[in-house]
Design a protein around this motif. Sequence first.
Motif, PDB file in Angstrom:
ATOM      1  N   ARG A  24     -14.946 -26.182  -3.678  1.00 29.60           N
ATOM      2  CA  ARG A  24     -16.097 -25.362  -4.068  1.00 29.60           C
ATOM      3  C   ARG A  24     -17.101 -25.287  -2.933  1.00 29.60           C
ATOM      4  NH1 ARG A  24     -14.960 -28.487  -8.636  1.00 29.60           N
ATOM      5  NH2 ARG A  24     -14.366 -27.267 -10.476  1.00 29.60           N
ATOM      6  N   GLY A  25     -17.758 -24.117  -2.831  1.00 26.22           N
ATOM      7  CA  GLY A  25     -18.840 -23.974  -1.872  1.00 26.22           C
ATOM      8  C   GLY A  25     -18.393 -23.758  -0.446  1.00 26.22           C
ATOM      9  N   ARG A  26     -17.141 -23.339  -0.230  1.00 28.26           N
ATOM     10  CA  ARG A  26     -16.687 -23.088   1.137  1.00 28.26           C
ATOM     11  C   ARG A  26     -15.722 -21.914   1.123  1.00 28.26           C
ATOM     12  NH1 ARG A  26     -11.627 -24.846   2.196  1.00 28.26           N
ATOM     13  NH2 ARG A  26     -12.016 -25.140   4.411  1.00 28.26           N
ATOM     14  N   GLY A  27     -15.515 -21.312   2.282  1.00 32.35           N
ATOM     15  CA  GLY A  27     -14.560 -20.236   2.397  1.00 32.35           C
ATOM     16  C   GLY A  27     -13.140 -20.736   2.216  1.00 32.35           C
ATOM     17  N   SER A  28     -12.236 -19.866   1.793  1.00 32.46           N
ATOM     18  CA  SER A  28     -10.855 -20.267   1.569  1.00 32.46           C
ATOM     19  C   SER A  28     -10.078 -20.360   2.863  1.00 32.46           C
ATOM     20  CB  SER A  28     -10.176 -19.266   0.621  1.00 32.46           C
ATOM     21  OG  SER A  28     -10.820 -19.274  -0.635  1.00 32.46           O
ATOM     22  N   ALA A  29     -10.498 -19.686   3.902  1.00 35.39           N
ATOM     23  CA  ALA A  29      -9.809 -19.717   5.193  1.00 35.39           C
ATOM     24  C   ALA A  29     -10.819 -19.948   6.294  1.00 35.39           C
ATOM     25  CB  ALA A  29      -9.067 -18.402   5.424  1.00 35.39           C
ATOM     26  N   GLN A  30     -10.485 -20.852   7.202  1.00 37.24           N
ATOM     27  CA  GLN A  30     -11.379 -21.171   8.310  1.00 37.24           C
ATOM     28  C   GLN A  30     -10.933 -20.517   9.609  1.00 37.24           C
ATOM     29  OE1 GLN A  30     -14.110 -23.325   7.428  1.00 37.24           O
ATOM     30  NE2 GLN A  30     -13.200 -22.732   5.480  1.00 37.24           N
ATOM     31  N   THR A  31      -9.626 -20.328   9.799  1.00 37.19           N
ATOM     32  CA  THR A  31      -9.094 -19.767  11.035  1.00 37.19           C
ATOM     33  C   THR A  31      -8.960 -18.257  10.912  1.00 37.19           C
ATOM     34  OG1 THR A  31      -6.817 -20.070  10.257  1.00 37.19           O
ATOM     35  CG2 THR A  31      -7.801 -21.876  11.517  1.00 37.19           C
ATOM     36  N   TRP A  32      -8.859 -17.605  12.063  1.00 37.38           N
ATOM     37  CA  TRP A  32      -8.764 -16.145  12.024  1.00 37.38           C
ATOM     38  C   TRP A  32      -7.445 -15.689  11.414  1.00 37.38           C
ATOM     39  CZ3 TRP A  32      -5.147 -12.978  14.237  1.00 37.38           C
ATOM     40  CH2 TRP A  32      -4.290 -13.553  15.174  1.00 37.38           C
ATOM     41  N   GLY A  34      -5.773 -17.366   9.074  1.00 37.38           N
ATOM     42  CA  GLY A  34      -5.894 -17.559   7.631  1.00 37.38           C
ATOM     43  C   GLY A  34      -6.682 -16.422   6.987  1.00 37.38           C
ATOM     44  N   GLN A  35      -7.720 -15.962   7.679  1.00 36.04           N
ATOM     45  CA  GLN A  35      -8.509 -14.846   7.165  1.00 36.04           C
ATOM     46  C   GLN A  35      -7.699 -13.554   7.168  1.00 36.04           C
ATOM     47  OE1 GLN A  35     -11.971 -14.972   9.664  1.00 36.04           O
ATOM     48  NE2 GLN A  35     -12.715 -16.891   8.768  1.00 36.04           N
ATOM     49  N   ALA A  36      -6.819 -13.379   8.174  1.00 34.31           N
ATOM     50  CA  ALA A  36      -5.957 -12.194   8.211  1.00 34.31           C
ATOM     51  C   ALA A  36      -4.990 -12.194   7.030  1.00 34.31           C
ATOM     52  CB  ALA A  36      -5.191 -12.150   9.532  1.00 34.31           C
ATOM     53  N   LEU A 169      -2.356 -22.493   5.855  1.00 36.91           N
ATOM     54  CA  LEU A 169      -2.190 -21.820   7.147  1.00 36.91           C
ATOM     55  C   LEU A 169      -3.229 -22.299   8.156  1.00 36.91           C
ATOM     56  CD1 LEU A 169      -1.431 -18.170   5.987  1.00 36.91           C
ATOM     57  CD2 LEU A 169       0.140 -19.752   7.100  1.00 36.91           C
ATOM     58  N   ASP A 170      -4.431 -22.594   7.681  1.00 34.59           N
ATOM     59  CA  ASP A 170      -5.459 -23.141   8.571  1.00 34.59           C
ATOM     60  C   ASP A 170      -4.949 -24.396   9.267  1.00 34.59           C
ATOM     61  OD1 ASP A 170      -7.347 -21.235   8.106  1.00 34.59           O
ATOM     62  OD2 ASP A 170      -8.543 -22.407   6.718  1.00 34.59           O
ATOM     63  N   GLU A 346     -17.776  -4.972  16.604  1.00 39.44           N
ATOM     64  CA  GLU A 346     -16.755  -5.802  15.968  1.00 39.44           C
ATOM     65  C   GLU A 346     -17.335  -7.133  15.497  1.00 39.44           C
ATOM     66  OE1 GLU A 346     -12.425  -7.864  17.024  1.00 39.44           O
ATOM     67  OE2 GLU A 346     -13.349  -6.433  18.405  1.00 39.44           O
ATOM     68  N   ALA A 347     -18.274  -7.708  16.274  1.00 38.38           N
ATOM     69  CA  ALA A 347     -18.884  -8.976  15.865  1.00 38.38           C
ATOM     70  C   ALA A 347     -19.636  -8.811  14.552  1.00 38.38           C
ATOM     71  CB  ALA A 347     -19.832  -9.480  16.960  1.00 38.38           C
ATOM     72  N   ALA A 348     -20.310  -7.686  14.368  1.00 42.38           N
ATOM     73  CA  ALA A 348     -21.034  -7.443  13.122  1.00 42.38           C
ATOM     74  C   ALA A 348     -20.065  -7.300  11.954  1.00 42.38           C
ATOM     75  CB  ALA A 348     -21.894  -6.188  13.257  1.00 42.38           C
ATOM     76  N   ALA A 349     -18.943  -6.620  12.180  1.00 36.60           N
ATOM     77  CA  ALA A 349     -17.956  -6.448  11.115  1.00 36.60           C
ATOM     78  C   ALA A 349     -17.368  -7.792  10.693  1.00 36.60           C
ATOM     79  CB  ALA A 349     -16.845  -5.513  11.576  1.00 36.60           C
ATOM     80  N   ARG A 350     -17.065  -8.647  11.670  1.00 30.95           N
ATOM     81  CA  ARG A 350     -16.538  -9.968  11.352  1.00 30.95           C
ATOM     82  C   ARG A 350     -17.570 -10.808  10.599  1.00 30.95           C
ATOM     83  NH1 ARG A 350     -11.972 -11.864  14.111  1.00 30.95           N
ATOM     84  NH2 ARG A 350     -11.060 -10.387  15.578  1.00 30.95           N
ATOM     85  N   ALA A 351     -18.836 -10.710  11.026  1.00 26.25           N
ATOM     86  CA  ALA A 351     -19.894 -11.486  10.371  1.00 26.25           C
ATOM     87  C   ALA A 351     -20.067 -11.041   8.921  1.00 26.25           C
ATOM     88  CB  ALA A 351     -21.207 -11.334  11.137  1.00 26.25           C
ATOM     89  N   ARG A 352     -20.060  -9.726   8.689  1.00 23.01           N
ATOM     90  CA  ARG A 352     -20.215  -9.225   7.313  1.00 23.01           C
ATOM     91  C   ARG A 352     -19.058  -9.698   6.432  1.00 23.01           C
ATOM     92  NH1 ARG A 352     -22.092  -4.470   9.973  1.00 23.01           N
ATOM     93  NH2 ARG A 352     -19.997  -3.601   9.911  1.00 23.01           N
ATOM     94  N   ALA A 353     -17.843  -9.644   6.995  1.00 26.32           N
ATOM     95  CA  ALA A 353     -16.682 -10.087   6.226  1.00 26.32           C
ATOM     96  C   ALA A 353     -16.775 -11.578   5.898  1.00 26.32           C
ATOM     97  CB  ALA A 353     -15.396  -9.791   7.003  1.00 26.32           C
TER      98      ALA A 353
END
Length: 430
Positions: A24-32, A34-36, A169-170, A346-353
């Motif tokens: 709880r309280g954290r993202g499900s993926a930490q690596t790029w 895993g996020q993909a 995957l992380d 691209e940095a803004a798009a990644r930050a928003r995601a």
Amino acid sequence: MNRYEGYEGEEGSERTFAALPPARGRGSAQTWWGQAWLKALEDTALDAAQLKAGRRLARAGGVGAVSVRPGRITAVVQGHDGTAHRADVLLAQLSDEQWERFAAMTVERAGHVAALLDREMPPHLVEDAATTGIELLPGLGDLEPACDCDAWDHCAHTAALCYQVARLLDQDPFVLLLMRGRGEQALLDDLQARSAAPAEVVEAPDGVDAAEAYAAGDILPSLPDLPELPGEPGVPPSLDTETPAPAGTDPAALEFLAARTAVEAHRLLADALLAGVEHRAPGAELTPAEDAVRLAAGGPVPTVAERLATGSGRTRERLTLAVRAWETGGAAALSVLEEEWAVAGEAAARARAALASAWDEDERPPLRAQGNRWTVVGAPSQVRLGRDGRWWPYRKERGRWVPAGGPAQDPATALASAEEPVPERESAQE
């Protein structure tokens, strides 16, 4: 054979991972990567409510042990009503011809093999694979759900499984490669065999007799053994002599520099003697202002600390704060402390995601953005985005923002660090 079915006979063709604890309280993926993986899920699923329910199940620990084999991942997922369901997610395997091209490409670049051994999947490995027609990471529609709840699209159970696998995957990108059809040991054995293949014979330059050069190798002395690491850094020579110091020389500053040089030399030697470590190329050379902070972190006497502050263009208070940042992450942390920059493109798009996926809607704190800094409205907590994509926690103390810990891959984890009080301590510069 169906493209999703596993195969028999290869050692390591199936791996089972124990159930992970709640997150709880954290993202499900930490690596790029895993996020993909999660992006492929979230772009494919048609029902956002099922995704949200699946994310809640995964974070609450509702996913049991995960079985990973070529073309398929499986787990028993316990729903919010307590009913257990078998959930499967299917992913197409690479063909033998695609694996051949992947192995040939990988051994051509030593950095790719080293990254895999470090359990990392650098973007250039994925990009180089794509240029040969191999898509390692799943894309839109590649993650096919199958659940005994009879849902025709991704249900909460298959979504929860995908969110849980993102955490696996992380830790180990070989999980993805196994889903694509190759177990870790089989792939590494193949890469090792290719790396050990005889190299192309190159003719010796004129004037060099190959047989004579080879024979001379037997009479050359062997290399000496590596030196042992001293228990502690060496002690520089004492400057306490009867000879007066030359004009303009500060003996205290000189002794401090010599002592810090000995400490740095000891650290470099320790890194060089560490067996089995892939040494990285040295980073960018520090600027004088950065190096002043590095030196100040060594606890100089007040007169030397004053000179370091003045020489770096800082006040004593700012130098103390800079040292605090340095101790959480070196030059990268110092840049986050002292540089505010506009997040765009691209940095803004990644930050928003990252901000959108870090919390559920009902858990997300109200944030006010300014440049690369997001402050919790009405609270002394803040996260800052570094140029390398990592998030750094900050906390307001005595009217100023101070570093509250090391970096995290997602803003929720960083903010959790910022919300923990930073212990007061005496600084070497005060």
